[in-house]
Design a protein around this motif. Structure first.
Motif, PDB file in Angstrom:
ATOM      1  N   SER A 239     -26.751  69.588  50.489  1.00 29.63           N
ATOM      2  CA  SER A 239     -26.131  69.106  51.614  1.00 29.63           C
ATOM      3  C   SER A 239     -25.675  70.029  52.771  1.00 29.63           C
ATOM      4  CB  SER A 239     -24.372  69.745  50.916  1.00 29.63           C
ATOM      5  OG  SER A 239     -24.949  68.590  49.998  1.00 29.63           O
ATOM      6  N   LYS A 240     -25.914  71.583  53.063  1.00 28.27           N
ATOM      7  CA  LYS A 240     -25.639  72.191  53.738  1.00 28.27           C
ATOM      8  C   LYS A 240     -27.381  71.320  55.474  1.00 28.27           C
ATOM      9  CE  LYS A 240     -23.229  76.298  51.777  1.00 28.27           C
ATOM     10  NZ  LYS A 240     -23.942  78.017  51.467  1.00 28.27           N
ATOM     11  N   ALA A 241     -28.167  71.669  54.294  1.00 31.62           N
ATOM     12  CA  ALA A 241     -29.077  71.682  55.409  1.00 31.62           C
ATOM     13  C   ALA A 241     -28.781  70.444  56.257  1.00 31.62           C
ATOM     14  CB  ALA A 241     -30.353  71.189  54.406  1.00 31.62           C
ATOM     15  N   LYS A 242     -28.334  68.620  54.819  1.00 30.98           N
ATOM     16  CA  LYS A 242     -28.542  67.405  55.907  1.00 30.98           C
ATOM     17  C   LYS A 242     -27.512  67.817  57.008  1.00 30.98           C
ATOM     18  CE  LYS A 242     -26.394  63.080  54.952  1.00 30.98           C
ATOM     19  NZ  LYS A 242     -27.074  62.328  53.655  1.00 30.98           N
ATOM     20  N   LEU A 243     -26.497  68.632  56.782  1.00 29.16           N
ATOM     21  CA  LEU A 243     -25.375  68.557  57.886  1.00 29.16           C
ATOM     22  C   LEU A 243     -25.815  69.906  58.868  1.00 29.16           C
ATOM     23  CD1 LEU A 243     -22.382  68.496  55.588  1.00 29.16           C
ATOM     24  CD2 LEU A 243     -22.702  67.257  57.185  1.00 29.16           C
ATOM     25  N   ASN A 244     -27.323  70.143  58.937  1.00 25.62           N
ATOM     26  CA  ASN A 244     -27.364  71.110  59.738  1.00 25.62           C
ATOM     27  C   ASN A 244     -26.867  72.385  59.767  1.00 25.62           C
ATOM     28  OD1 ASN A 244     -29.847  68.433  60.682  1.00 25.62           O
ATOM     29  ND2 ASN A 244     -27.107  67.866  61.944  1.00 25.62           N
ATOM     30  N   GLY A 245     -26.483  73.227  58.703  1.00 21.78           N
ATOM     31  CA  GLY A 245     -26.391  74.384  58.555  1.00 21.78           C
ATOM     32  C   GLY A 245     -24.970  74.295  58.649  1.00 21.78           C
ATOM     33  N   CYS A 246     -24.022  73.101  59.750  1.00 18.42           N
ATOM     34  CA  CYS A 246     -22.791  72.801  60.421  1.00 18.42           C
ATOM     35  C   CYS A 246     -21.710  73.442  60.087  1.00 18.42           C
ATOM     36  CB  CYS A 246     -22.390  71.869  61.214  1.00 18.42           C
ATOM     37  SG  CYS A 246     -24.106  71.537  62.172  1.00 18.42           S
ATOM     38  N   PHE A 247     -21.736  73.412  57.915  1.00 16.89           N
ATOM     39  CA  PHE A 247     -20.639  73.729  58.034  1.00 16.89           C
ATOM     40  C   PHE A 247     -20.783  73.758  56.284  1.00 16.89           C
ATOM     41  CE2 PHE A 247     -20.087  69.996  60.350  1.00 16.89           C
ATOM     42  CZ  PHE A 247     -18.559  70.013  60.315  1.00 16.89           C
ATOM     43  N   ASP A 248     -20.346  75.368  55.953  1.00 14.28           N
ATOM     44  CA  ASP A 248     -20.886  75.621  54.488  1.00 14.28           C
ATOM     45  C   ASP A 248     -20.144  74.718  53.239  1.00 14.28           C
ATOM     46  OD1 ASP A 248     -22.138  77.309  55.101  1.00 14.28           O
ATOM     47  OD2 ASP A 248     -20.605  79.163  55.707  1.00 14.28           O
ATOM     48  N   GLY A 249     -18.677  73.908  53.555  1.00 16.57           N
ATOM     49  CA  GLY A 249     -17.541  73.731  52.660  1.00 16.57           C
ATOM     50  C   GLY A 249     -16.249  72.575  52.616  1.00 16.57           C
ATOM     51  N   TYR A 250     -15.089  73.377  52.624  1.00 14.83           N
ATOM     52  CA  TYR A 250     -14.346  72.681  53.129  1.00 14.83           C
ATOM     53  C   TYR A 250     -13.075  73.032  52.412  1.00 14.83           C
ATOM     54  CZ  TYR A 250     -14.777  68.697  50.374  1.00 14.83           C
ATOM     55  OH  TYR A 250     -15.528  67.541  49.531  1.00 14.83           O
ATOM     56  N   GLU A 251     -12.055  72.684  52.097  1.00 15.56           N
ATOM     57  CA  GLU A 251     -10.462  73.576  51.827  1.00 15.56           C
ATOM     58  C   GLU A 251      -9.880  72.520  51.661  1.00 15.56           C
ATOM     59  OE1 GLU A 251      -9.787  76.807  51.390  1.00 15.56           O
ATOM     60  OE2 GLU A 251     -11.404  77.422  52.915  1.00 15.56           O
ATOM     61  N   VAL A 252      -9.305  72.564  49.861  1.00 15.92           N
ATOM     62  CA  VAL A 252      -8.970  71.458  49.910  1.00 15.92           C
ATOM     63  C   VAL A 252      -7.417  71.802  48.482  1.00 15.92           C
ATOM     64  CG1 VAL A 252      -9.032  70.013  47.413  1.00 15.92           C
ATOM     65  CG2 VAL A 252     -10.815  70.024  48.798  1.00 15.92           C
ATOM     66  N   PHE A 253      -6.617  71.630  48.870  1.00 17.76           N
ATOM     67  CA  PHE A 253      -4.835  71.128  48.218  1.00 17.76           C
ATOM     68  C   PHE A 253      -5.011  70.480  47.258  1.00 17.76           C
ATOM     69  CE2 PHE A 253      -0.237  70.765  47.861  1.00 17.76           C
ATOM     70  CZ  PHE A 253       0.196  71.916  48.160  1.00 17.76           C
ATOM     71  N   THR A 254      -4.571  70.755  46.001  1.00 18.94           N
ATOM     72  CA  THR A 254      -3.783  70.062  44.805  1.00 18.94           C
ATOM     73  C   THR A 254      -2.766  70.742  44.641  1.00 18.94           C
ATOM     74  OG1 THR A 254      -5.056  69.239  42.413  1.00 18.94           O
ATOM     75  CG2 THR A 254      -5.418  71.782  42.870  1.00 18.94           C
ATOM     76  N   THR A 255      -1.710  70.056  43.448  1.00 16.74           N
ATOM     77  CA  THR A 255      -1.111  70.329  42.828  1.00 16.74           C
ATOM     78  C   THR A 255      -1.139  69.899  41.348  1.00 16.74           C
ATOM     79  OG1 THR A 255      -0.439  67.458  42.829  1.00 16.74           O
ATOM     80  CG2 THR A 255       0.758  69.028  44.840  1.00 16.74           C
ATOM     81  N   ARG A 256      -2.254  68.703  41.014  1.00 13.28           N
ATOM     82  CA  ARG A 256      -2.165  69.625  39.346  1.00 13.28           C
ATOM     83  C   ARG A 256      -4.130  70.659  39.031  1.00 13.28           C
ATOM     84  NH1 ARG A 256      -0.271  65.498  37.137  1.00 13.28           N
ATOM     85  NH2 ARG A 256      -1.349  67.234  34.196  1.00 13.28           N
ATOM     86  N   PRO A 257      -3.777  71.617  39.541  1.00 16.93           N
ATOM     87  CA  PRO A 257      -4.550  72.489  39.383  1.00 16.93           C
ATOM     88  C   PRO A 257      -5.371  72.386  38.382  1.00 16.93           C
ATOM     89  CG  PRO A 257      -2.483  73.885  39.560  1.00 16.93           C
ATOM     90  CD  PRO A 257      -2.842  72.867  40.190  1.00 16.93           C
ATOM     91  N   ASP A 258      -4.342  72.197  36.952  1.00 16.67           N
ATOM     92  CA  ASP A 258      -4.183  72.054  34.982  1.00 16.67           C
ATOM     93  C   ASP A 258      -5.555  71.356  35.177  1.00 16.67           C
ATOM     94  OD1 ASP A 258      -2.571  70.282  36.361  1.00 16.67           O
ATOM     95  OD2 ASP A 258      -1.479  69.744  34.411  1.00 16.67           O
ATOM     96  N   THR A 259      -5.799  70.198  36.115  1.00 15.40           N
ATOM     97  CA  THR A 259      -6.318  69.027  35.847  1.00 15.40           C
ATOM     98  C   THR A 259      -8.240  69.271  36.395  1.00 15.40           C
ATOM     99  OG1 THR A 259      -5.872  67.536  37.844  1.00 15.40           O
ATOM    100  CG2 THR A 259      -4.794  67.585  35.515  1.00 15.40           C
ATOM    101  N   ILE A 260      -7.960  70.696  36.944  1.00 15.42           N
ATOM    102  CA  ILE A 260      -9.076  70.946  38.088  1.00 15.42           C
ATOM    103  C   ILE A 260     -10.906  71.024  37.171  1.00 15.42           C
ATOM    104  CG2 ILE A 260      -9.009  73.285  37.356  1.00 15.42           C
ATOM    105  CD1 ILE A 260     -10.190  73.786  40.198  1.00 15.42           C
ATOM    106  N   PHE A 261     -10.741  70.718  35.356  1.00 10.31           N
ATOM    107  CA  PHE A 261     -12.050  70.646  34.887  1.00 10.31           C
ATOM    108  C   PHE A 261     -12.396  69.096  34.615  1.00 10.31           C
ATOM    109  CE2 PHE A 261     -10.681  74.817  33.330  1.00 10.31           C
ATOM    110  CZ  PHE A 261     -11.859  75.210  33.297  1.00 10.31           C
ATOM    111  N   GLY A 262     -11.181  68.224  35.113  1.00 11.16           N
ATOM    112  CA  GLY A 262     -11.573  66.581  35.406  1.00 11.16           C
ATOM    113  C   GLY A 262     -11.980  66.472  36.330  1.00 11.16           C
ATOM    114  N   VAL A 263     -12.708  66.835  37.686  1.00  8.93           N
ATOM    115  CA  VAL A 263     -12.956  66.376  38.948  1.00  8.93           C
ATOM    116  C   VAL A 263     -14.162  65.587  38.436  1.00  8.93           C
ATOM    117  CG1 VAL A 263     -13.776  67.272  41.140  1.00  8.93           C
ATOM    118  CG2 VAL A 263     -11.871  68.557  39.787  1.00  8.93           C
TER     119      VAL A 263
END
Length: 812
Positions: A239-263
């Motif tokens: 994905s980094k390659a597809k985006l020409n190295g312009c992005f490494d990732g992004y921030e996410v906010f969740t009010t339900r960290p207890d469900t993170i294994f269900g992403v």
């Protein structure tokens, strides 16, 4: 003897003005009441919906003056805004001329109603002296970093040719013209209201029980505090390659960290920088790009109401705990304005995510034991690594702690509230006092050069901003370097003007040239003791006014935390089943009512027809009824023989006279609660009508004199002209300034009526002497119910004091 409202009202209005009767005292040692109704926009004429708002406030102001309280009851004009420009285009008149002509006419209309406003504190928000201080506040906010300029996606109304704040977009349409709003990228000015989000939320607790619960809920929901986990999704190498190295990732906010294994997928807002990059570099199909751009042009509210829609972006991120690849989509339900415009999606435990996953065939993974999917309740975690088996609420805290200890994320508080965009690309508004210098950048105008006023020589066409095309106005010198520069041509959102006007009223007019807000005067008058206005302002105006109060406090202008102690949201006035408004063509002009029946009739009807918080359906017959009552009241002056409150031997009165006195004093007893707590003027007016009817059934001249003395006292805040006229003629004006003590002896009754029930079914009633013992009550009840008790055995006797007797029986 005939009631002539026109001559009476003209006389008293002239007298009040000559006496400066409604100007507050300068003596700040007196107890005070600040009564404020939301000020009107000078649109040309008022209608009975306006009259309701001002009649409520006026009744309260007049009541408190009678209690010897120092009352501030001002009025002004919310005079900037787009309607003036639209009227200028339609009528080929200058907005300033149109506005001030309307103010003059509406001032005369309000005056004809006998409203007890301070004349000396009246102002229009388009007055240069008001603008001067407002611009100073804006400069101080800019210097303190509270006001800033940036280029963002904004709500644009093509019809009004201006930017709208999120709060001014209603169901995807402009709040003014009701036409669709589109999204546009452009620079603008923003006030950092989010800096005050927590204080705005916390201080709502001070207003519990003083503001309508509905308004407090609306404010809490709009601020929208949420606490959760912020973490980073890293893009995988492909994905980094597809985006020409312009992005490494992004921030996410969740009010339900207890469900993170269900992403099972992540979704980005269509406006997210990664999505924009994919579009700009044509890394998506043309049809997909076209659909995403269509979503971008929808308002947030439109998107919230639309069917879930999204598209795969052909990139993936790495799950921070499992290391799995997670596909990334763009979706219309993800908003750029919240949580960074990115979400982790857990379809097994979120209805929105589940709906989207079901539609597009995405995986669904349960991680909390419970009911049918999507399951949003609590339970033990499953398939959640080392956290499996733990209660989800307990695990939530542990997961956040783990992310923080491993440097993967942080506990975070977010708000739905967005910063306030105040730029408007219109002429008729307060100029933003900032200057663009090619050398110094964006700099404020010098305070001594304020106000920056609008040029008069403009042509309003509705196309573009006349300030931008004016040949000379925007050209100036830089306040810092003295070089050539240009003024900002955007003007301020008109909600700025209504956010601090309560402080301007509180400042002695003799100080208006020297200060915008006087700290000593504010300490005395503020906060407003009773604020009155429509529920439609529950978010926009009230939230901004609360914020402005806190911001100006922190800038040192005053020491007040909340602007309005108590709030009354009056119901709308309806006609033919619809809200009374000029756009619907169903308004009732108070001028016609005043001309035919008098101002007191208009005031009496509007306060009698319904409780102030409820909707009021306009009825011409109700106006006629109000007029008949006032004529009747006026005609009864011939019954008065005493020139003050007479001494009356209550025990010596005939029963009809006793009943009349009881009705009069019942109205007096009710009045304190009505004027100070409930504002149920309809019940007080009904009580005075009942009292007058009861007086008509007796002939004692002393009872008549006492009754009229008290009723005029009670009605003066509601119908001040006729009450003042009769009081002066019959008792002298001091009647209206005296407090009247209750006389408890009038409420003592010789007998009490009891209902008589058999097995819970009411059969008859009986008069029982006041103070009778239980045995006497039962004996009288048995006598009254003899025919129903015949042949029955009484199993139980129940006496409810002062109300009923119930016999439980069975066949003998």
């Amino acid at each position: 003897m005939n009631y002539d409202p026109k001559s009476i009202e003209s006389k008293w209005q002239q007298k009040w003005e000559a006496e400066r009767a409604f100007e507050p005292s300068e003596d700040q040692s007196l107890p005070k009441k600040y009564i404020l109704s939301m000020f009107p926009y000078p649109s040309g004429r008022i209608h009975m919906g306006h009259v309701r708002n001002y009649a409520i406030g006026d009744a309260l102001a007049r009541y408190w003056r009678k209690q010897g309280v120092n009352v501030l009851h001002p009025i002004g004009w919310d005079a900037f805004g787009m309607p003036a420009e639209n009227a200028a285009i339609k009528h080929k008149r200058h907005p300033k001329e149109w506005t001030y002509d309307n103010i003059a006419y509406m001032r005369k209309e309000l005056g004809a109603l006998g409203l007890s406003f301070s004349k000396e504190r009246e102002f229009a928000t388009c007055d240069p002296l008001y603008t001067r201080w407002e611009q100073e506040f804006i400069i101080r906010m800019f210097e303190g970093g509270l006001l800033y300029r940036e280029s963002t996606t904004v709500n644009w109304c093509e019809t009004c040719h201006t930017v709208l704040a999120n709060e001014q977009v209603e169901e995807g349409c402009c709040w003014r013209c009701d036409n669709p709003v589109v999204q546009r990228e452009m620079p603008g000015y923003y006030i950092d209201i989010v800096r005050y989000a927590q204080e705005l939320l916390d201080d709502l607790e001070q207003l519990e029980g003083k503001w309508p619960a509905q308004v407090l809920t609306m404010q809490r929901n709009w601020i929208g505090r949420s606490q959760g986990l912020e973490f980073r999704f890293e893009l995988n190498d492909a994905s980094k390659a597809k985006l020409n190295g312009c992005f490494d990732g992004y921030e996410v906010f969740t009010t339900r960290p207890d469900t993170i294994f269900g992403v099972t997928y992540s979704a980005l807002a269509p406006e997210h920088p990664i999505v924009r990059h994919l579009i700009e570099h044509k890394l998506l199909d043309d049809e997909v790009i076209e659909r995403i751009e269509a979503i971008i042009n929808m308002s947030e509210r439109e998107r919230a109401q639309a069917e879930k829609e999204g598209y795969p972006l052909g990139i993936s991120v790495i799950h921070p705990l499992t290391g799995e690849d997670i596909p990334v989509w763009t979706a219309n339900f993800v908003l750029a304005s919240y949580g960074g415009g990115a979400v982790m999606a857990v379809p097994a435990h979120d209805e929105r995510d589940y709906e989207f996953a079901t539609k597009y065939g995405l995986p669904i993974k349960r991680v909390i034991e419970g009911g049918e999917l999507p399951y949003t309740g609590d339970g033990e975690l499953v398939d959640s690594g080392v956290f499996t088996g733990k209660p989800n609420r307990e695990a939530m805290k542990e997961i956040v702690a783990f992310f923080e200890s491993e440097g993967l994320g942080t506990s975070q508080i977010n708000y739905k509230l967005r910063n306030w965009g105040i730029s408007r690309q219109r002429y008729w508004g307060a100029p933003i006092p900032l200057i663009h210098c090619p050398t110094c950048g964006l700099v404020p105008e010098k305070i001594e050069n304020l106000p920056v006023t609008l040029p008069d020589d403009v042509e309003i066409t509705g196309e573009g901003n006349p300030l931008e095309s004016h040949p000379t106005w925007k050209h100036c010198t830089c306040p810092q370097c003295g070089g050539k520069a240009t003024r900002e041509t955007d003007t301020m959102d008109t909600f700025i003007q209504s956010s601090w006007y309560q402080f301007r009223y509180a400042t002695d007019p003799k100080k208006w040239n020297e200060t915008g807000i006087d700290k000593e005067d504010s300490a005395y008058w503020m906060p407003v003791d009773q604020y009155i206005g429509g529920i439609e302002h529950a978010i926009l105006h009230l939230l901004y006014a609360r914020f402005f109060t806190k911001a100006l406090r922190d800038l040192g202008y005053h020491d007040i935390d909340e602007p309005f102690s108590r709030l009354l949201t009056q119901g709308m006035v309806l006609k033919d089943g619809a809200k009374m408004s000029k756009s619907k063509g169903n308004t009732v002009d108070p001028d016609a009512i005043v001309e035919r029946y008098g101002a007191d009739t208009a005031r009496l009807f509007i306060l009698f027809a319904a409780p102030p918080q409820k909707e009021l359906e306009w009825k011409d017959s109700g106006v006629e009824g109000a007029y008949r009552f006032l004529k009747k009241l006026y005609s009864r002056k011939e019954k008065v023989s005493h020139r003050s409150l007479p001494e009356i031997d209550h025990d010596a009165l005939a029963p009809e006279a006793k009943e009349a006195r009881a009705k009069v004093y019942e109205a007096l007893r009710k009045s304190g609660d009505v004027y100070e707590k409930t504002f149920a003027f309809n019940t007080l007016i009904a009580a005075t009508m009942e009292a007058l009817n009861a007086l008509d059934k007796q002939s004692d001249p002393a009872v008549w004199s006492e009754g009229m003395y008290i009723l005029l006292h009670l009605l003066e805040p509601i119908v001040p002209h006729i009450a003042s006229e009769l009081s002066e003629e019959l008792f002298g004006r001091e009647n209206l300034r005296r407090s009247i003590p209750l006389k408890e002896e009038v409420f003592v009754t010789e007998s009490i009526t009891y209902a008589v029930s058999i097995n819970g079914k009411r059969r008859t009633e009986v008069a029982v002497p006041a103070g009778a013992e239980k045995e006497e009550i039962l004996a009288l009840a048995k006598e009254a119910g003899a025919k129903w008790l015949e042949g029955m055995q009484i199993v139980k006797e129940i006496v409810v004091p002062n109300k009923l007797v119930n016999f439980v029986v069975k066949p003998a």
